[in-house]
Design a protein around this motif. Structure first.
Motif, PDB file in Angstrom:
ATOM      1  N   ARG A 158      -0.606   6.236  -5.579  1.00 52.96           N
ATOM      2  CA  ARG A 158       0.663   5.946  -5.849  1.00 52.96           C
ATOM      3  C   ARG A 158       1.549   6.453  -4.660  1.00 52.96           C
ATOM      4  NH1 ARG A 158       4.120   4.544  -9.854  1.00 52.96           N
ATOM      5  NH2 ARG A 158       2.692   4.646 -11.662  1.00 52.96           N
ATOM      6  N   HIS A 159       2.116   5.660  -3.887  1.00 49.23           N
ATOM      7  CA  HIS A 159       2.976   6.234  -2.764  1.00 49.23           C
ATOM      8  C   HIS A 159       4.346   5.794  -2.806  1.00 49.23           C
ATOM      9  CE1 HIS A 159      -0.562   7.581  -0.748  1.00 49.23           C
ATOM     10  NE2 HIS A 159      -1.236   6.372  -0.694  1.00 49.23           N
ATOM     11  N   GLY A 160       5.442   6.822  -2.965  1.00 46.84           N
ATOM     12  CA  GLY A 160       6.759   6.539  -2.981  1.00 46.84           C
ATOM     13  C   GLY A 160       6.981   5.891  -4.515  1.00 46.84           C
ATOM     14  N   ARG A 161       8.303   5.357  -4.525  1.00 51.25           N
ATOM     15  CA  ARG A 161       8.906   4.713  -5.742  1.00 51.25           C
ATOM     16  C   ARG A 161       8.473   3.425  -5.873  1.00 51.25           C
ATOM     17  NH1 ARG A 161      15.340   4.494  -7.181  1.00 51.25           N
ATOM     18  NH2 ARG A 161      14.966   3.655  -9.375  1.00 51.25           N
ATOM     19  N   ARG A 162       7.999   2.770  -7.194  1.00 56.34           N
ATOM     20  CA  ARG A 162       7.639   1.668  -7.262  1.00 56.34           C
ATOM     21  C   ARG A 162       8.490   0.853  -8.135  1.00 56.34           C
ATOM     22  NH1 ARG A 162       1.996   0.781  -6.568  1.00 56.34           N
ATOM     23  NH2 ARG A 162       1.859  -0.768  -7.824  1.00 56.34           N
ATOM     24  N   ARG A 163       8.870  -0.512  -7.592  1.00 58.00           N
ATOM     25  CA  ARG A 163       9.706  -1.051  -8.282  1.00 58.00           C
ATOM     26  C   ARG A 163       9.152  -2.325  -9.222  1.00 58.00           C
ATOM     27  NH1 ARG A 163      13.225  -4.180  -3.530  1.00 58.00           N
ATOM     28  NH2 ARG A 163      10.903  -4.288  -2.777  1.00 58.00           N
ATOM     29  N   VAL A 164       7.878  -2.393  -9.374  1.00 63.08           N
ATOM     30  CA  VAL A 164       7.320  -2.996 -10.287  1.00 63.08           C
ATOM     31  C   VAL A 164       6.504  -2.205 -11.234  1.00 63.08           C
ATOM     32  CG1 VAL A 164       7.016  -4.961  -8.578  1.00 63.08           C
ATOM     33  CG2 VAL A 164       5.180  -3.319  -8.990  1.00 63.08           C
ATOM     34  N   ARG A 165       6.422  -2.921 -12.429  1.00 57.76           N
ATOM     35  CA  ARG A 165       5.389  -2.217 -13.553  1.00 57.76           C
ATOM     36  C   ARG A 165       3.894  -2.693 -13.282  1.00 57.76           C
ATOM     37  NH1 ARG A 165       4.581  -3.263 -19.207  1.00 57.76           N
ATOM     38  NH2 ARG A 165       6.154  -5.231 -18.932  1.00 57.76           N
ATOM     39  N   GLY A 166       3.081  -1.785 -13.398  1.00 57.48           N
ATOM     40  CA  GLY A 166       1.860  -2.262 -13.075  1.00 57.48           C
ATOM     41  C   GLY A 166       1.362  -2.460 -11.676  1.00 57.48           C
ATOM     42  N   LEU A 167       0.426  -3.333 -11.421  1.00 56.12           N
ATOM     43  CA  LEU A 167      -0.145  -3.600 -10.143  1.00 56.12           C
ATOM     44  C   LEU A 167       0.776  -4.669  -9.614  1.00 56.12           C
ATOM     45  CD1 LEU A 167      -3.814  -4.010 -10.855  1.00 56.12           C
ATOM     46  CD2 LEU A 167      -2.878  -1.898 -10.034  1.00 56.12           C
ATOM     47  N   ARG A 168       0.771  -4.294  -8.063  1.00 55.32           N
ATOM     48  CA  ARG A 168       1.581  -5.395  -7.187  1.00 55.32           C
ATOM     49  C   ARG A 168       0.392  -6.642  -7.108  1.00 55.32           C
ATOM     50  NH1 ARG A 168       2.947  -0.637  -4.035  1.00 55.32           N
ATOM     51  NH2 ARG A 168       5.070  -0.228  -4.122  1.00 55.32           N
ATOM     52  N   ARG A 169       0.845  -7.754  -6.798  1.00 56.36           N
ATOM     53  CA  ARG A 169       0.051  -8.862  -6.522  1.00 56.36           C
ATOM     54  C   ARG A 169      -0.971  -8.648  -5.442  1.00 56.36           C
ATOM     55  NH1 ARG A 169       4.605 -13.728  -6.103  1.00 56.36           N
ATOM     56  NH2 ARG A 169       4.676 -14.008  -8.547  1.00 56.36           N
ATOM     57  N   GLU A 170      -0.636  -7.870  -4.446  1.00 56.06           N
ATOM     58  CA  GLU A 170      -1.553  -7.754  -3.294  1.00 56.06           C
ATOM     59  C   GLU A 170      -2.348  -6.840  -3.678  1.00 56.06           C
ATOM     60  OE1 GLU A 170       2.219  -5.377  -2.183  1.00 56.06           O
ATOM     61  OE2 GLU A 170       1.926  -7.361  -2.961  1.00 56.06           O
ATOM     62  N   GLU A 171      -2.124  -5.694  -4.603  1.00 50.33           N
ATOM     63  CA  GLU A 171      -3.116  -4.887  -5.063  1.00 50.33           C
ATOM     64  C   GLU A 171      -4.318  -5.529  -5.912  1.00 50.33           C
ATOM     65  OE1 GLU A 171      -0.146  -0.599  -5.194  1.00 50.33           O
ATOM     66  OE2 GLU A 171      -0.253  -2.114  -7.088  1.00 50.33           O
ATOM     67  N   LEU A 172      -3.621  -6.094  -6.779  1.00 50.17           N
ATOM     68  CA  LEU A 172      -4.821  -6.991  -7.706  1.00 50.17           C
ATOM     69  C   LEU A 172      -5.545  -7.898  -7.029  1.00 50.17           C
ATOM     70  CD1 LEU A 172      -5.859  -7.826 -10.360  1.00 50.17           C
ATOM     71  CD2 LEU A 172      -3.859  -9.685 -10.744  1.00 50.17           C
ATOM     72  N   ALA A 173      -5.108  -8.613  -5.937  1.00 51.60           N
ATOM     73  CA  ALA A 173      -5.754  -9.341  -4.881  1.00 51.60           C
ATOM     74  C   ALA A 173      -6.781  -8.503  -4.210  1.00 51.60           C
ATOM     75  CB  ALA A 173      -4.876 -10.155  -4.015  1.00 51.60           C
ATOM     76  N   GLN A 174      -6.395  -7.420  -3.863  1.00 52.88           N
ATOM     77  CA  GLN A 174      -7.512  -6.674  -3.133  1.00 52.88           C
ATOM     78  C   GLN A 174      -8.618  -6.179  -4.050  1.00 52.88           C
ATOM     79  OE1 GLN A 174      -5.956  -2.996  -1.417  1.00 52.88           O
ATOM     80  NE2 GLN A 174      -7.787  -2.502  -0.723  1.00 52.88           N
ATOM     81  N   LEU A 175      -8.213  -5.746  -5.361  1.00 48.74           N
ATOM     82  CA  LEU A 175      -9.102  -5.377  -6.340  1.00 48.74           C
ATOM     83  C   LEU A 175     -10.303  -6.450  -6.653  1.00 48.74           C
ATOM     84  CD1 LEU A 175      -7.087  -3.187  -8.810  1.00 48.74           C
ATOM     85  CD2 LEU A 175      -8.753  -2.349  -7.440  1.00 48.74           C
ATOM     86  N   ALA A 176      -9.610  -7.706  -6.595  1.00 48.19           N
ATOM     87  CA  ALA A 176     -10.545  -8.832  -7.095  1.00 48.19           C
ATOM     88  C   ALA A 176     -11.200  -9.624  -5.973  1.00 48.19           C
ATOM     89  CB  ALA A 176      -9.659  -9.919  -7.708  1.00 48.19           C
ATOM     90  N   GLY A 177     -11.149  -9.151  -4.674  1.00 48.68           N
ATOM     91  CA  GLY A 177     -11.676  -9.370  -3.540  1.00 48.68           C
ATOM     92  C   GLY A 177     -11.455 -11.036  -3.005  1.00 48.68           C
ATOM     93  N   ILE A 178      -9.902 -11.285  -3.220  1.00 51.40           N
ATOM     94  CA  ILE A 178      -9.445 -12.595  -2.986  1.00 51.40           C
ATOM     95  C   ILE A 178      -8.105 -12.469  -2.057  1.00 51.40           C
ATOM     96  CG2 ILE A 178     -10.370 -13.884  -4.944  1.00 51.40           C
ATOM     97  CD1 ILE A 178      -7.696 -13.513  -6.294  1.00 51.40           C
ATOM     98  N   SER A 179      -7.544 -13.285  -1.235  1.00 48.47           N
ATOM     99  CA  SER A 179      -6.671 -13.246  -0.490  1.00 48.47           C
ATOM    100  C   SER A 179      -5.392 -13.335  -1.376  1.00 48.47           C
ATOM    101  CB  SER A 179      -6.418 -14.526   0.315  1.00 48.47           C
ATOM    102  OG  SER A 179      -6.250 -15.670  -0.403  1.00 48.47           O
ATOM    103  N   VAL A 180      -4.264 -12.604  -1.008  1.00 50.63           N
ATOM    104  CA  VAL A 180      -3.099 -12.577  -1.646  1.00 50.63           C
ATOM    105  C   VAL A 180      -2.439 -13.937  -1.804  1.00 50.63           C
ATOM    106  CG1 VAL A 180      -0.784 -11.445  -1.559  1.00 50.63           C
ATOM    107  CG2 VAL A 180      -2.703 -10.168  -0.467  1.00 50.63           C
ATOM    108  N   SER A 181      -2.630 -14.551  -0.575  1.00 51.15           N
ATOM    109  CA  SER A 181      -1.798 -15.898  -0.840  1.00 51.15           C
ATOM    110  C   SER A 181      -2.634 -16.817  -1.991  1.00 51.15           C
ATOM    111  CB  SER A 181      -2.028 -16.858   0.601  1.00 51.15           C
ATOM    112  OG  SER A 181      -3.327 -16.890   1.047  1.00 51.15           O
ATOM    113  N   TYR A 182      -3.849 -16.884  -1.953  1.00 50.82           N
ATOM    114  CA  TYR A 182      -4.712 -17.428  -2.863  1.00 50.82           C
ATOM    115  C   TYR A 182      -4.339 -17.003  -4.417  1.00 50.82           C
ATOM    116  CZ  TYR A 182      -8.742 -19.429  -5.624  1.00 50.82           C
ATOM    117  OH  TYR A 182      -9.323 -19.975  -6.823  1.00 50.82           O
ATOM    118  N   TYR A 183      -4.246 -15.735  -4.595  1.00 51.42           N
ATOM    119  CA  TYR A 183      -3.719 -14.999  -5.886  1.00 51.42           C
ATOM    120  C   TYR A 183      -2.342 -15.470  -6.371  1.00 51.42           C
ATOM    121  CZ  TYR A 183      -2.460 -12.221  -9.733  1.00 51.42           C
ATOM    122  OH  TYR A 183      -1.841 -11.778 -10.802  1.00 51.42           O
TER     123      TYR A 183
END
Length: 311
Positions: free
Chosen positions: A31-56
């Motif tokens: 966790r770096h700095g203040r987060r404005r979203v609850r839970g995972l960001r879209r790009e974080e979930l895409a990275q965890l799932a191994g897919i591109s952000v645009s596809y997610y």
């Protein structure tokens, strides 16, 4: 067009609700700095799932209904979905790929109806694909809805609906001492059913009505909790026989398009078993009448004793 929009919304809403539930710490993300979203960001979930952000993003917005099983598996792992939630995710995706025929009016097979009627010492009923009570025996009627006509379950559009009764029928609601817990179970089970038919008109009507008329239902529905109900322990306060604890078993009937047989039972040689036996004895009369109110039972008993005393 409306069907497509409804399916996209349900699929995207489910992904967003599960993404909001997973904290970065639980996912192993610093966790770096203040987060404005609850839970995972879209790009974080895409990275965890191994897919591109645009596809997610396309998936979450519902613009791509052809996600492969490997992509769904990766999302399920990243989102830490339970087995029921994983099944729900697959159902939402696969239901968008197939054309669903118009549902035929529901009816219970003769053999199943005979089975339900033969269980005269156990409350038994059959729930249809939408939670409608398709048939119940006399004891189930007396246990759950003695204030309704016995014939209601055998009618057409006026059949009792389990979810509607749970949230909109004060007498049905008052039966359950643990109503809040069972309300969550009921809504999660309806979510599971709706996942296989996200654009079904009847389900949309039920959800729409309950969302308008019950703030409790609306809040539970928006949480997107999902699990399949197969058994419960129910604590009831019955207006005639008092408090009792029953277990119920929900068994899906093969070849009957989602119909489920529900049977209630009490632990032998307990006060609950005695109460159920008493209710069975009281409900063996005219099935066209509702189970009598306690005041009526007392009045009948007094009248009977008076008549016997004068004889």
């Amino acid at each position: 067009m409306l069907r497509s929009m409804a399916e996209r919304s349900e699929f995207g809403d489910f992904l967003r609700s599960r993404r909001a539930r997973v904290s970065p710490e639980n996912a192993g993300i610093p966790r770096h700095g203040r987060r404005r979203v609850r839970g995972l960001r879209r790009e974080e979930l895409a990275q965890l799932a191994g897919i591109s952000v645009s596809y997610y993003i396309r998936l979450e917005q519902g613009h791509d209904g052809s996600a492969s099983d490997s992509v769904l598996d990766a999302l399920a792992r990243a989102l830490r979905l339970s087995p029921a939630e994983r099944s729900h995710l697959y159902s939402l995706t696969r239901s968008r790929r197939r054309t669903r025929p118009t549902a035929e009016p529901e009816r219970v097979r003769d053999g199943i109806e005979l089975l339900v009627d033969s269980l005269d010492r156990l409350p038994a009923l059959v729930l249809g694909r939408y939670g409608d009570v398709l048939v119940w025996n006399r004891l189930a009627h007396a246990l759950l809805a003695g204030h309704l006509p016995y014939e209601a379950a055998r009618g057409g559009g006026g059949r009792p609906n389990w979810t509607r009764m749970f949230f909109l029928d004060p007498r049905f609601r008052a039966l359950f001492l643990d109503w809040e817990e069972k309300a969550r179970d009921t809504v999660a089970d309806l979510r599971m059913i709706a996942g296989g038919h996200p654009a079904d008109q009847r389900i949309a009507e039920i959800v729409g009505e309950l969302s308008r008329r019950s703030t409790e239902f609306a809040a539970l529905w928006s949480a997107h909790a999902v699990w399949r109900c197969v058994s419960h322990d129910r604590r009831l306060r019955h207006p005639v026989v008092g408090e009792l604890t029953l277990a119920d078993e929900l068994m899906t009937l093969p070849d009957d398009d989602g119909q489920r047989l529900v049977i209630f039972r009490a632990v032998p040689r307990t006060s609950s078993a005695a109460a159920l036996t008493l209710l069975a004895e009281l409900s063996t009369g005219d099935t066209g009448r509702a189970t009598p109110h306690p005041d009526a039972l007392v009045a009948d008993d007094v009248a009977s004793r008076g008549a016997n005393g004068r004889a």
